[in-house]
Design an enzyme around this catalytic site. Structure first.
Site, mmCIF file in Angstrom:
data_model
loop_
_atom_site.group_PDB
_atom_site.id
_atom_site.type_symbol
_atom_site.label_atom_id
_atom_site.label_comp_id
_atom_site.label_asym_id
_atom_site.label_seq_id
_atom_site.Cartn_x
_atom_site.Cartn_y
_atom_site.Cartn_z
ATOM 1 N N CYS A 53 0.528 -0.941 0.347
ATOM 2 C CA CYS A 53 -0.395 -0.277 0.076
ATOM 3 C C CYS A 53 0.270 1.732 0.062
ATOM 4 C CB CYS A 53 -0.539 0.216 1.119
ATOM 5 S SG CYS A 53 -2.443 -1.158 0.964
HETATM 6 N N1 CO8 Z 1 -20.162 -9.627 6.700
HETATM 7 C C1 CO8 Z 1 -20.502 -9.988 7.448
HETATM 8 N N2 CO8 Z 1 -20.385 -10.159 8.964
HETATM 9 C C2 CO8 Z 1 -19.245 -10.484 8.776
HETATM 10 C C3 CO8 Z 1 -18.511 -10.208 7.313
HETATM 11 C C4 CO8 Z 1 -19.083 -10.085 6.613
HETATM 12 N N3 CO8 Z 1 -18.684 -9.615 5.433
HETATM 13 N N4 CO8 Z 1 -17.085 -10.132 7.572
HETATM 14 C C5 CO8 Z 1 -16.513 -10.811 8.817
HETATM 15 N N5 CO8 Z 1 -17.827 -10.678 9.983
HETATM 16 C C6 CO8 Z 1 -18.377 -10.198 11.083
HETATM 17 C C7 CO8 Z 1 -17.375 -11.572 11.095
HETATM 18 O O1 CO8 Z 1 -17.069 -12.482 11.593
HETATM 19 C C8 CO8 Z 1 -17.136 -10.999 12.960
HETATM 20 O O2 CO8 Z 1 -17.879 -12.411 13.582
HETATM 21 P P1 CO8 Z 1 -17.936 -12.078 15.135
HETATM 22 O O3 CO8 Z 1 -17.879 -11.158 16.440
HETATM 23 O O4 CO8 Z 1 -19.207 -13.178 15.139
HETATM 24 O O5 CO8 Z 1 -16.281 -13.438 15.252
HETATM 25 C C9 CO8 Z 1 -17.735 -9.861 12.727
HETATM 26 O O6 CO8 Z 1 -18.217 -9.629 11.655
HETATM 27 C C10 CO8 Z 1 -16.520 -9.107 13.068
HETATM 28 O O7 CO8 Z 1 -15.176 -9.440 12.227
HETATM 29 P P2 CO8 Z 1 -13.896 -8.364 12.445
HETATM 30 O O8 CO8 Z 1 -13.368 -8.378 13.482
HETATM 31 O O9 CO8 Z 1 -13.050 -8.553 11.618
HETATM 32 O O10 CO8 Z 1 -14.830 -6.475 11.539
HETATM 33 P P3 CO8 Z 1 -14.261 -5.248 12.077
HETATM 34 O O11 CO8 Z 1 -14.779 -4.587 12.418
HETATM 35 O O12 CO8 Z 1 -12.471 -5.707 12.366
HETATM 36 O O13 CO8 Z 1 -13.696 -4.933 10.594
HETATM 37 C C11 CO8 Z 1 -12.017 -4.662 8.759
HETATM 38 C C12 CO8 Z 1 -13.019 -6.055 9.803
HETATM 39 C C13 CO8 Z 1 -12.901 -3.888 7.965
HETATM 40 C C14 CO8 Z 1 -11.397 -5.438 7.935
HETATM 41 C C15 CO8 Z 1 -11.093 -4.135 9.581
HETATM 42 O O14 CO8 Z 1 -10.605 -5.138 10.780
HETATM 43 C C16 CO8 Z 1 -10.156 -3.381 8.603
HETATM 44 O O15 CO8 Z 1 -10.447 -2.468 8.242
HETATM 45 N N6 CO8 Z 1 -8.353 -3.229 9.579
HETATM 46 C C17 CO8 Z 1 -7.737 -2.579 8.170
HETATM 47 C C18 CO8 Z 1 -7.182 -3.132 7.813
HETATM 48 C C19 CO8 Z 1 -6.422 -2.728 6.789
HETATM 49 O O16 CO8 Z 1 -6.252 -1.608 6.616
HETATM 50 N N7 CO8 Z 1 -5.731 -3.190 6.011
HETATM 51 C C20 CO8 Z 1 -4.941 -2.764 5.275
HETATM 52 C C21 CO8 Z 1 -5.098 -3.958 4.294
HETATM 53 S S1 CO8 Z 1 -4.574 -3.200 2.659
HETATM 54 C C22 CO8 Z 1 -2.981 -3.522 2.440
HETATM 55 O O17 CO8 Z 1 -1.871 -4.029 3.312
HETATM 56 C C23 CO8 Z 1 -2.678 -3.593 0.562
HETATM 57 C C24 CO8 Z 1 -1.808 -4.991 1.027
HETATM 58 C C25 CO8 Z 1 -1.565 -5.368 -1.289
HETATM 59 C C26 CO8 Z 1 -2.974 -5.194 -1.801
HETATM 60 C C27 CO8 Z 1 -4.174 -6.432 -1.734
HETATM 61 C C28 CO8 Z 1 -4.978 -6.666 -3.136
HETATM 62 C C29 CO8 Z 1 -5.852 -7.538 -2.872
#
Ligand code: CO8
Length: 374
Positions: free
Chosen positions: A156
């Site tokens: 990123c």
């Molecule tokens: N629909 C419904 N429920 C869901 C879904 C969904 N799609 N997905 C997960 N849930 C559920 C989970 O199972 C979980 O349930 P439970 O509480 O029962 O266990 C609940 O929702 C909460 O899940 P999470 O804890 O995973 O949810 P978060 O609130 O943490 O949100 C995010 C998830 C949005 C991913 C968030 O954690 C986030 O944005 N984190 C930061 C991530 C970030 O910035 N990453 C950078 C990556 S980009 C990068 O570095 C580039 C890499 C190279 C490029 C790659 C290209 C492909």
């Protein structure tokens, strides 16, 4: 020594759009299909059924509403669940080159520059579609640029690290002008079959022209300072690569060959790291939050950006002070902060200070402090 400046930027936006509703419908059909195929195992307790995704969760957790992609039909086909690209011959422009070319031409036009004015092309992105020859050299050739070109990948943060590399070369005098392009085909390395991340990414390409300030022919942004930092983490990882066939398991489609992350950990660890990075960078240049007119942050998660913006400015920034584009484009890896910059900077007044900041896998953080010359 010369003062470097960003004199042009451009964005290529793919025509095809996938809304959250379309994405969720396709994913849920895929999940139902997998659950039906494994009904006996699920009933015997040998496998957890796949749960449905939801539009409400996606918007609440990330702020993403839709994404642009290079191929929609494959991604939305429950029997495919990845983009489908036609096979190109080696004599045709490759996909990344085609995307980069569009953004590059827009950036060159804004800078008022011709290919002969550019000495260096950097293709900075989070994945290259082939090992070699470098994508950057193909893009250089297609644009008719002389000089040299190379690829770099810092996930990123590729764009900001690329801008630092180009700015340092302009500053030292080894080049007069550079084109930094960021073609991101995130749809190719996203795992669309994983509910936890299937909504995160989109495709796009961005480009910036970096040259000596005295060569600028229109309004521009003086590059006051750049700063890059990295810290190893396994919380965002992709294990694909050319050694795939050498692995003893011989599996060609393993989950870890696509994007993997521990999103919660990334959120918790990266927000303080980025806030401290920006504060230190600004303090070293004698600047504080109140001096910033605009912040173009990496576009991964709206809540993350809200927290970083508040920490840096010492108050909740107005939406125009910290523009988000992720609702429209999703996370486009290195291109996100450059889209925000390119689409939300022309109105700035003489002397206004702005900050581009990217962050992501590595971990990596890159910041670029800019002063507007209108
Ligand atoms: N629909 C419904 N429920 C869901 C879904 C969904 N799609 N997905 C997960 N849930 C559920 C989970 O199972 C979980 O349930 P439970 O509480 O029962 O266990 C609940 O929702 C909460 O899940 P999470 O804890 O995973 O949810 P978060 O609130 O943490 O949100 C995010 C998830 C949005 C991913 C968030 O954690 C986030 O944005 N984190 C930061 C991530 C970030 O910035 N990453 C950078 C990556 S980009 C990068 O570095 C580039 C890499 C190279 C490029 C790659 C290209 C492909």
């Amino acid at each position: 020594m010369h003062t470097p400046a960003i004199t042009g930027s451009g964005v290529f936006t793919p025509d095809e759009i996938i809304t959250n509703a379309e994405l969720v419908e396709a994913y849920n059909a895929y999940a139902d299909r997998v659950n039906a195929e494994n009904a006996t195992t699920i009933a015997a307790g040998g496998m957890e059924p796949l749960a449905h995704s939801s539009d409400e969760f996606i918007v609440k957790a990330s702020g993403i509403e839709r994404r642009h992609v290079m191929n929609k039909s494959g991604i939305l086909d429950p029997s495919v669940m990845h983009p489908l690209f036609r096979q190109r011959s080696d004599d045709e422009p490759s996909l990344m080159a085609e995307m980069a070319l569009d953004a590059a031409k827009k950036a060159l036009a804004q800078a008022g520059k011709q290919p002969e004015d550019i000495d260096l092309v950097i293709c900075a992105a989070s994945n290259m579609e082939r090992a070699y020859p470098a994508m950057a050299i193909e893009i250089q050739d297609l644009l008719g640029i002389e000089g040299f070109a190379f690829d770099m990948n810092v996930a990123c943060s590729s764009a900001t690290f690329g801008i630092q590399a180009a700015a340092d070369m302009v500053r030292s005098g080894s080049i007069r002008a550079a084109l930094v392009v960021n073609p991101e085909i995130c749809s190719g390395h996203l795992e669309w079959r994983d509910r936890d991340c299937h909504f995160i990414f989109g495709d796009v390409a961005t480009a910036t022209v970096i040259e000596r300030m005295e060569d600028a022919s229109g309004p521009f942004f003086e590059i006051l300072s750049t700063r890059c930092a990295t810290l190893f983490s396994n919380n965002i990882r992709n294990n694909n690569g050319f050694l795939r066939r050498s692995r003893p398991d011989g599996v060609a489609d393993r989950r870890d060959m696509q994007f993997m992350q521990n999103g919660r950990k990334v959120f918790k660890e990266v927000v303080p790291m980025v806030s401290a990075h920006i504060a230190d960078h600004m303090a070293d240049k004698g600047l504080e939050g109140a001096d910033l007119t605009r912040m173009w942050l990496h576009q991964a998660n709206k809540s993350m950006n809200d927290l970083i913006g508040k920490k840096v400015m010492g108050r909740v920034p107005d939406p125009q002070e910290q523009p988000n584009i992720l609702q429209e484009y999703a996370n486009t890896s290195s291109a996100g902060s450059i889209i925000a910059f390119s689409q939300n900077s022309e109105d700035m007044a003489e002397g206004d200070i702005g900050l581009i900041c990217s962050f992501g896998a590595g971990y990596s953080v890159g910041s670029v402090l800019l002063r507007r010359h209108a």
